[in-house]
Scaffold this motif. Structure first.
Motif, short mmCIF file in Angstrom:
data_model
loop_
_atom_site.label_atom_id
_atom_site.label_comp_id
_atom_site.label_asym_id
_atom_site.label_seq_id
_atom_site.Cartn_x
_atom_site.Cartn_y
_atom_site.Cartn_z
N GLU A 1 0.36 -36.62 -11.93
CA GLU A 1 -0.91 -36.51 -13.14
C GLU A 1 -1.87 -36.78 -13.57
O GLU A 1 -2.61 -35.68 -13.93
CB GLU A 1 0.67 -36.40 -14.18
CG GLU A 1 -0.13 -36.05 -15.51
CD GLU A 1 0.39 -34.16 -15.46
OE1 GLU A 1 -0.21 -33.81 -16.40
OE2 GLU A 1 0.76 -33.57 -14.42
N ALA A 2 -2.13 -37.23 -13.28
CA ALA A 2 -4.10 -37.85 -13.85
C ALA A 2 -4.65 -37.69 -12.82
O ALA A 2 -5.84 -36.99 -14.06
CB ALA A 2 -3.96 -39.31 -13.19
N LEU A 3 -4.18 -37.47 -11.70
CA LEU A 3 -5.60 -36.49 -10.68
C LEU A 3 -5.89 -35.21 -10.94
O LEU A 3 -6.59 -35.00 -10.86
CB LEU A 3 -4.89 -36.82 -9.42
CG LEU A 3 -5.18 -38.05 -8.84
CD1 LEU A 3 -4.45 -38.26 -7.26
CD2 LEU A 3 -6.24 -38.65 -8.59
N ARG A 4 -4.50 -34.83 -11.50
CA ARG A 4 -4.82 -32.86 -11.72
C ARG A 4 -5.69 -33.16 -13.09
O ARG A 4 -5.80 -31.85 -12.93
CB ARG A 4 -2.95 -33.08 -12.04
CG ARG A 4 -3.49 -31.52 -12.69
CD ARG A 4 -2.01 -31.32 -12.62
NE ARG A 4 -1.39 -31.38 -14.10
CZ ARG A 4 -1.48 -31.24 -15.18
NH1 ARG A 4 -2.24 -30.08 -15.16
NH2 ARG A 4 -0.87 -31.10 -16.10
N VAL A 5 -5.28 -33.57 -13.95
CA VAL A 5 -5.73 -34.08 -15.07
C VAL A 5 -7.60 -34.19 -15.05
O VAL A 5 -8.53 -33.89 -15.86
CB VAL A 5 -5.51 -35.06 -16.67
CG1 VAL A 5 -6.63 -35.00 -18.01
CG2 VAL A 5 -4.23 -34.21 -16.00
N ILE A 6 -8.05 -35.05 -13.81
CA ILE A 6 -8.99 -35.56 -13.74
C ILE A 6 -9.88 -34.40 -13.20
O ILE A 6 -10.88 -33.67 -13.13
CB ILE A 6 -9.28 -36.39 -12.59
CG1 ILE A 6 -9.03 -37.22 -13.80
CG2 ILE A 6 -10.57 -36.60 -12.47
CD1 ILE A 6 -9.23 -39.12 -13.21
N SER A 7 -9.49 -33.75 -11.79
CA SER A 7 -9.30 -32.32 -11.58
C SER A 7 -9.79 -30.65 -12.53
O SER A 7 -10.98 -30.61 -11.82
CB SER A 7 -8.55 -32.13 -10.71
OG SER A 7 -8.92 -31.01 -9.38
N GLU A 8 -9.34 -31.01 -13.30
CA GLU A 8 -9.32 -30.06 -14.27
C GLU A 8 -9.98 -30.11 -14.76
O GLU A 8 -10.52 -29.55 -15.07
CB GLU A 8 -8.18 -29.48 -15.81
CG GLU A 8 -6.21 -28.60 -14.29
CD GLU A 8 -4.97 -28.96 -15.03
OE1 GLU A 8 -5.70 -29.21 -16.40
OE2 GLU A 8 -4.28 -28.35 -14.68
N ALA A 9 -10.69 -31.33 -15.59
CA ALA A 9 -12.07 -31.38 -15.81
C ALA A 9 -12.91 -31.43 -15.49
O ALA A 9 -13.42 -30.55 -15.55
CB ALA A 9 -11.36 -32.96 -16.84
#
Length: 136
Positions: free
Chosen positions: A9-17
């Motif tokens: 989830e953290a990687l997904r949020v960072i990737s989206e940002a």
């Protein structure tokens, strides 16, 4: 109490940002560069006005009165500020800046850039501070 972190989830949020960043930065860049274009254009007009002549004939346009500027994307897709002579005087800019065999160079472009250094630095800081967390 142990904190649990969902790495996916953290990687997904960072990737989206990170995915949104170029679009946000480009939109912000256009706004900041438009403000910068106005400042550099004003500085060019000030410098050119120092070299104003007393010619007053029909159809004559002094270089300080014919400065144009705009913001556009360059060939690499970067936002760029262009400030140059308008339709009536663009052919004369290099003559005044570099000089001729009969006239000494004025180097007004260098002077304009020196006057604009602080504005350029401020624009770069304004563009990057949101993403680096620096406030000055």
């Amino acid at each position: 109490m142990a904190a649990r972190m969902d790495y996916h989830e953290a990687l997904r949020v960072i990737s989206e940002a990170l995915g949104r960043m170029p679009g946000e930065l480009n939109g912000r860049a256009v706004k900041v560069m438009t403000q910068l274009e106005r400042r550099v254009k004003r500085n060019a007009q000030k410098v050119l006005s120092k070299h104003r002549t007393k010619i007053e004939r029909a159809g004559y346009t002094h270089m300080a009165d014919d400065v144009v500027g705009f913001v556009e994307n360059d060939k690499a897709g970067n936002v760029a500020v262009l400030v140059k002579g308008g339709n009536r005087t663009y052919r004369k800019w290099h003559l005044l800046d570099d000089g001729t065999s009969k006239a000494a160079p004025v180097h007004f472009i260098d002077e304009t850039l020196r006057m604009s250094d602080a504005d350029i630095e401020r624009a770069v800081e304004e563009l990057t501070e949101r993403y680096t967390g620096d406030e000055g």
